[in-house]
Design a protein around this motif. Structure first.
Motif, PDB file in Angstrom:
ATOM      1  N   PHE A  33      21.909   3.748   1.326  1.00 49.99           N
ATOM      2  CA  PHE A  33      21.903   5.206   1.439  1.00 49.99           C
ATOM      3  C   PHE A  33      20.602   5.580   2.135  1.00 49.99           C
ATOM      4  CE2 PHE A  33      20.618   3.917  -2.861  1.00 49.99           C
ATOM      5  CZ  PHE A  33      19.347   4.457  -2.971  1.00 49.99           C
ATOM      6  N   ASP A  34      20.444   6.828   2.493  1.00 49.04           N
ATOM      7  CA  ASP A  34      19.277   7.243   3.275  1.00 49.04           C
ATOM      8  C   ASP A  34      18.004   7.236   2.428  1.00 49.04           C
ATOM      9  OD1 ASP A  34      21.115   7.648   5.253  1.00 49.04           O
ATOM     10  OD2 ASP A  34      20.879   9.829   5.348  1.00 49.04           O
ATOM     11  N   PHE A  35      17.008   6.431   2.865  1.00 49.34           N
ATOM     12  CA  PHE A  35      15.738   6.398   2.139  1.00 49.34           C
ATOM     13  C   PHE A  35      14.606   5.982   3.069  1.00 49.34           C
ATOM     14  CE2 PHE A  35      17.057   1.956   1.743  1.00 49.34           C
ATOM     15  CZ  PHE A  35      15.862   1.258   1.896  1.00 49.34           C
ATOM     16  N   VAL A  36      13.390   6.268   2.633  1.00 55.84           N
ATOM     17  CA  VAL A  36      12.190   5.851   3.346  1.00 55.84           C
ATOM     18  C   VAL A  36      11.152   5.437   2.314  1.00 55.84           C
ATOM     19  CG1 VAL A  36      11.275   8.213   3.469  1.00 55.84           C
ATOM     20  CG2 VAL A  36      10.463   6.498   5.094  1.00 55.84           C
ATOM     21  N   VAL A  37      10.443   4.354   2.611  1.00 58.32           N
ATOM     22  CA  VAL A  37       9.365   3.865   1.748  1.00 58.32           C
ATOM     23  C   VAL A  37       8.072   3.880   2.556  1.00 58.32           C
ATOM     24  CG1 VAL A  37       8.441   1.925   0.433  1.00 58.32           C
ATOM     25  CG2 VAL A  37      10.888   2.428   0.358  1.00 58.32           C
ATOM     26  N   VAL A  38       7.020   4.424   1.958  1.00 61.14           N
ATOM     27  CA  VAL A  38       5.727   4.497   2.634  1.00 61.14           C
ATOM     28  C   VAL A  38       4.656   3.951   1.690  1.00 61.14           C
ATOM     29  CG1 VAL A  38       4.035   5.962   3.789  1.00 61.14           C
ATOM     30  CG2 VAL A  38       6.469   6.563   3.869  1.00 61.14           C
ATOM     31  N   GLU A  39       4.046   2.840   2.056  1.00 58.56           N
ATOM     32  CA  GLU A  39       2.931   2.318   1.285  1.00 58.56           C
ATOM     33  C   GLU A  39       1.651   3.059   1.672  1.00 58.56           C
ATOM     34  OE1 GLU A  39       2.785  -1.866   1.920  1.00 58.56           O
ATOM     35  OE2 GLU A  39       4.608  -2.262   0.754  1.00 58.56           O
ATOM     36  N   ARG A  40       0.732   3.173   0.711  1.00 59.47           N
ATOM     37  CA  ARG A  40      -0.541   3.896   0.907  1.00 59.47           C
ATOM     38  C   ARG A  40      -0.311   5.312   1.452  1.00 59.47           C
ATOM     39  NH1 ARG A  40      -5.109   1.306  -0.116  1.00 59.47           N
ATOM     40  NH2 ARG A  40      -4.990  -0.947  -0.459  1.00 59.47           N
ATOM     41  N   PHE A  41       0.704   5.949   0.921  1.00 58.99           N
ATOM     42  CA  PHE A  41       0.952   7.346   1.265  1.00 58.99           C
ATOM     43  C   PHE A  41      -0.158   8.236   0.712  1.00 58.99           C
ATOM     44  CE2 PHE A  41       3.511  11.361   0.510  1.00 58.99           C
ATOM     45  CZ  PHE A  41       3.578  11.712   1.845  1.00 58.99           C
ATOM     46  N   LEU A  42      -0.709   7.817  -0.408  1.00 61.06           N
ATOM     47  CA  LEU A  42      -1.884   8.475  -0.967  1.00 61.06           C
ATOM     48  C   LEU A  42      -3.107   7.856  -0.292  1.00 61.06           C
ATOM     49  CD1 LEU A  42      -3.056  10.367  -3.163  1.00 61.06           C
ATOM     50  CD2 LEU A  42      -2.961   8.429  -4.741  1.00 61.06           C
ATOM     51  N   ARG A  43      -3.891   8.685   0.386  1.00 65.95           N
ATOM     52  CA  ARG A  43      -5.012   8.165   1.172  1.00 65.95           C
ATOM     53  C   ARG A  43      -6.005   7.407   0.287  1.00 65.95           C
ATOM     54  NH1 ARG A  43      -5.286   9.992   6.369  1.00 65.95           N
ATOM     55  NH2 ARG A  43      -4.025  11.846   6.900  1.00 65.95           N
ATOM     56  N   ALA A  44      -6.534   6.304   0.813  1.00 69.89           N
ATOM     57  CA  ALA A  44      -7.431   5.434   0.053  1.00 69.89           C
ATOM     58  C   ALA A  44      -8.664   6.174  -0.450  1.00 69.89           C
ATOM     59  CB  ALA A  44      -7.834   4.235   0.909  1.00 69.89           C
ATOM     60  N   GLU A  45      -9.208   7.079   0.374  1.00 65.04           N
ATOM     61  CA  GLU A  45     -10.422   7.780  -0.019  1.00 65.04           C
ATOM     62  C   GLU A  45     -10.190   8.763  -1.164  1.00 65.04           C
ATOM     63  OE1 GLU A  45      -8.939   9.833   3.838  1.00 65.04           O
ATOM     64  OE2 GLU A  45      -9.050   7.801   2.976  1.00 65.04           O
ATOM     65  N   ALA A  46      -8.942   9.113  -1.417  1.00 63.91           N
ATOM     66  CA  ALA A  46      -8.624  10.038  -2.511  1.00 63.91           C
ATOM     67  C   ALA A  46      -7.991   9.320  -3.700  1.00 63.91           C
ATOM     68  CB  ALA A  46      -7.669  11.129  -2.019  1.00 63.91           C
ATOM     69  N   ARG A 145      15.064  -0.572  -7.935  1.00 63.12           N
ATOM     70  CA  ARG A 145      15.986  -1.232  -7.013  1.00 63.12           C
ATOM     71  C   ARG A 145      16.949  -0.213  -6.415  1.00 63.12           C
ATOM     72  NH1 ARG A 145      17.428  -6.887 -10.322  1.00 63.12           N
ATOM     73  NH2 ARG A 145      15.293  -7.739 -10.175  1.00 63.12           N
ATOM     74  N   LEU A 146      17.097  -0.249  -5.114  1.00 65.59           N
ATOM     75  CA  LEU A 146      18.039   0.605  -4.395  1.00 65.59           C
ATOM     76  C   LEU A 146      19.320  -0.200  -4.228  1.00 65.59           C
ATOM     77  CD1 LEU A 146      15.561   2.097  -1.775  1.00 65.59           C
ATOM     78  CD2 LEU A 146      15.962   2.749  -4.168  1.00 65.59           C
ATOM     79  N   LEU A 147      20.369   0.274  -4.878  1.00 68.33           N
ATOM     80  CA  LEU A 147      21.552  -0.551  -5.133  1.00 68.33           C
ATOM     81  C   LEU A 147      22.724  -0.248  -4.206  1.00 68.33           C
ATOM     82  CD1 LEU A 147      21.362  -0.170  -9.001  1.00 68.33           C
ATOM     83  CD2 LEU A 147      20.503  -2.094  -7.653  1.00 68.33           C
ATOM     84  N   ASP A 154      21.679  -6.369  -9.760  1.00 65.81           N
ATOM     85  CA  ASP A 154      21.178  -7.446  -8.905  1.00 65.81           C
ATOM     86  C   ASP A 154      21.644  -7.337  -7.454  1.00 65.81           C
ATOM     87  OD1 ASP A 154      19.682  -8.790 -10.884  1.00 65.81           O
ATOM     88  OD2 ASP A 154      21.519  -9.660 -11.695  1.00 65.81           O
ATOM     89  N   ASP A 155      22.529  -6.406  -7.163  1.00 65.95           N
ATOM     90  CA  ASP A 155      23.002  -6.221  -5.784  1.00 65.95           C
ATOM     91  C   ASP A 155      22.203  -5.077  -5.159  1.00 65.95           C
ATOM     92  OD1 ASP A 155      24.323  -6.194  -3.408  1.00 65.95           O
ATOM     93  OD2 ASP A 155      26.257  -5.533  -4.211  1.00 65.95           O
ATOM     94  N   PHE A 156      20.988  -5.396  -4.722  1.00 69.24           N
ATOM     95  CA  PHE A 156      20.099  -4.348  -4.218  1.00 69.24           C
ATOM     96  C   PHE A 156      19.667  -4.621  -2.783  1.00 69.24           C
ATOM     97  CE2 PHE A 156      17.525  -7.419  -6.556  1.00 69.24           C
ATOM     98  CZ  PHE A 156      16.445  -7.662  -5.710  1.00 69.24           C
ATOM     99  N   ALA A 157      19.427  -3.522  -2.065  1.00 63.93           N
ATOM    100  CA  ALA A 157      18.942  -3.618  -0.694  1.00 63.93           C
ATOM    101  C   ALA A 157      17.436  -3.762  -0.656  1.00 63.93           C
ATOM    102  CB  ALA A 157      19.365  -2.385   0.099  1.00 63.93           C
ATOM    103  N   LEU A 158      16.760  -3.165  -1.645  1.00 67.09           N
ATOM    104  CA  LEU A 158      15.298  -3.201  -1.671  1.00 67.09           C
ATOM    105  C   LEU A 158      14.820  -3.008  -3.101  1.00 67.09           C
ATOM    106  CD1 LEU A 158      12.719  -3.246   0.191  1.00 67.09           C
ATOM    107  CD2 LEU A 158      12.746  -0.748   0.020  1.00 67.09           C
ATOM    108  N   GLU A 159      13.740  -3.713  -3.436  1.00 70.19           N
ATOM    109  CA  GLU A 159      13.059  -3.519  -4.716  1.00 70.19           C
ATOM    110  C   GLU A 159      11.669  -2.978  -4.413  1.00 70.19           C
ATOM    111  OE1 GLU A 159      13.107  -6.185  -8.574  1.00 70.19           O
ATOM    112  OE2 GLU A 159      11.535  -6.908  -7.214  1.00 70.19           O
ATOM    113  N   ASP A 174      26.550  10.544  -3.520  1.00 68.18           N
ATOM    114  CA  ASP A 174      27.409   9.877  -4.495  1.00 68.18           C
ATOM    115  C   ASP A 174      27.229   8.367  -4.500  1.00 68.18           C
ATOM    116  OD1 ASP A 174      28.445  12.298  -5.282  1.00 68.18           O
ATOM    117  OD2 ASP A 174      30.206  12.172  -3.982  1.00 68.18           O
ATOM    118  N   LYS A 175      26.451   7.851  -3.542  1.00 69.83           N
ATOM    119  CA  LYS A 175      26.207   6.405  -3.508  1.00 69.83           C
ATOM    120  C   LYS A 175      24.710   6.053  -3.584  1.00 69.83           C
ATOM    121  CE  LYS A 175      26.295   6.061   1.557  1.00 69.83           C
ATOM    122  NZ  LYS A 175      26.857   5.319   2.711  1.00 69.83           N
ATOM    123  N   SER A 176      23.886   7.020  -3.976  1.00 69.88           N
ATOM    124  CA  SER A 176      22.449   6.742  -4.067  1.00 69.88           C
ATOM    125  C   SER A 176      22.094   6.078  -5.409  1.00 69.88           C
ATOM    126  CB  SER A 176      21.635   8.027  -3.878  1.00 69.88           C
ATOM    127  OG  SER A 176      22.009   9.034  -4.797  1.00 69.88           O
TER     128      SER A 176
END
Length: 222
Positions: A33-46, A145-147, A154-159, A174-176
């Motif tokens: 389903f539609d998703f986006v993952v962003v690491e370090r979205f919270l700035r390191a200095e904050a 897990r995004l299933l 255990d049937d996941f696209a991403l953990e 309906d499929k998220s």
């Protein structure tokens, strides 16, 4: 595994606490389903200041931010999350119009070993955004897990590792389907939702407030 191990120099937290450009640069994934993952979205200095100001949450479950006590760095994060810059970036990423759509912010601080059951989120939610706040995460449980289906964890696209600063946003459908293995103990996450109408916010906040009050009066049940 850890995040934000270095403490930043003391500074005033501003709306730049979020690295919105990282969100704009991250790909929108459409499977399952539609998703986006962003690491370090919270700035390191904050990051260190925000983590230090995270509210103390007694018990499991979701708590509205207005029933919690927190410091100025966390307040700055809330302002950034509910501000127009992030809304525009989410609109661009998901090709959706969120103008006039209310937002709702809740916080979780602990898991009771029963959280994480598979679900899609309610139909009144348009976009769900999760921002994790755990400086270290070594547990096998508690990793969202995004299933691909409603009946198989255990049937996941991403953990997604719930490390501090990692952000996940997805379009509710309906499929998220999502969930995680059981985890008991601290698991800090902030949830922001754009919802269909203001009545949803009033109803959900009232429900969360009642639940928070009940848990405070019945600590053993938490």
């Amino acid at each position: 595994m850890s995040a934000y191990s270095a403490s930043p120099e003391p500074s005033e937290v501003t709306l730049s606490v979020l690295d919105v450009q990282r969100l704009r640069a991250a790909p929108l994934v459409r499977d399952p389903f539609d998703f986006v993952v962003v690491e370090r979205f919270l700035r390191a200095e904050a990051g260190a200041a925000v983590l230090a100001d995270f509210p103390a949450v007694a018990g499991h479950g979701s708590f509205p931010v207005d029933v919690l006590v927190y410091g100025p760095a966390f307040a700055g994060l809330l302002e950034a999350l509910t501000g127009p810059e992030l809304r525009r970036a989410i609109e661009e990423k998901f090709a959706i119009d969120l103008a006039g759509r209310p937002t709702m912010v809740t916080v979780r601080g602990r898991g009771d070993g029963k959280d994480g059951r598979i679900h899609t989120d309610s139909a009144t939610k348009i976009i769900t955004l999760l921002l994790y706040m755990n400086p270290v995460w070594d547990a096998a449980g508690g990793r969202l897990r995004l299933l691909r289906r409603a009946d198989d964890l255990d049937d996941f696209a991403l953990e997604v590792m719930p490390l501090a600063g990692t952000m996940l946003a997805f379009r509710r459908s309906d499929k998220s389907f999502h969930g995680h293995l059981p985890h008991r103990g601290e698991r800090r996450v902030l949830q922001l939702n754009w919802v269909t109408e203001a009545e949803v916010v009033r109803r959900e906040i009232a429900r969360h407030r009642w639940s928070a009050r009940w848990k405070a009066l019945n600590p053993l049940a938490s």
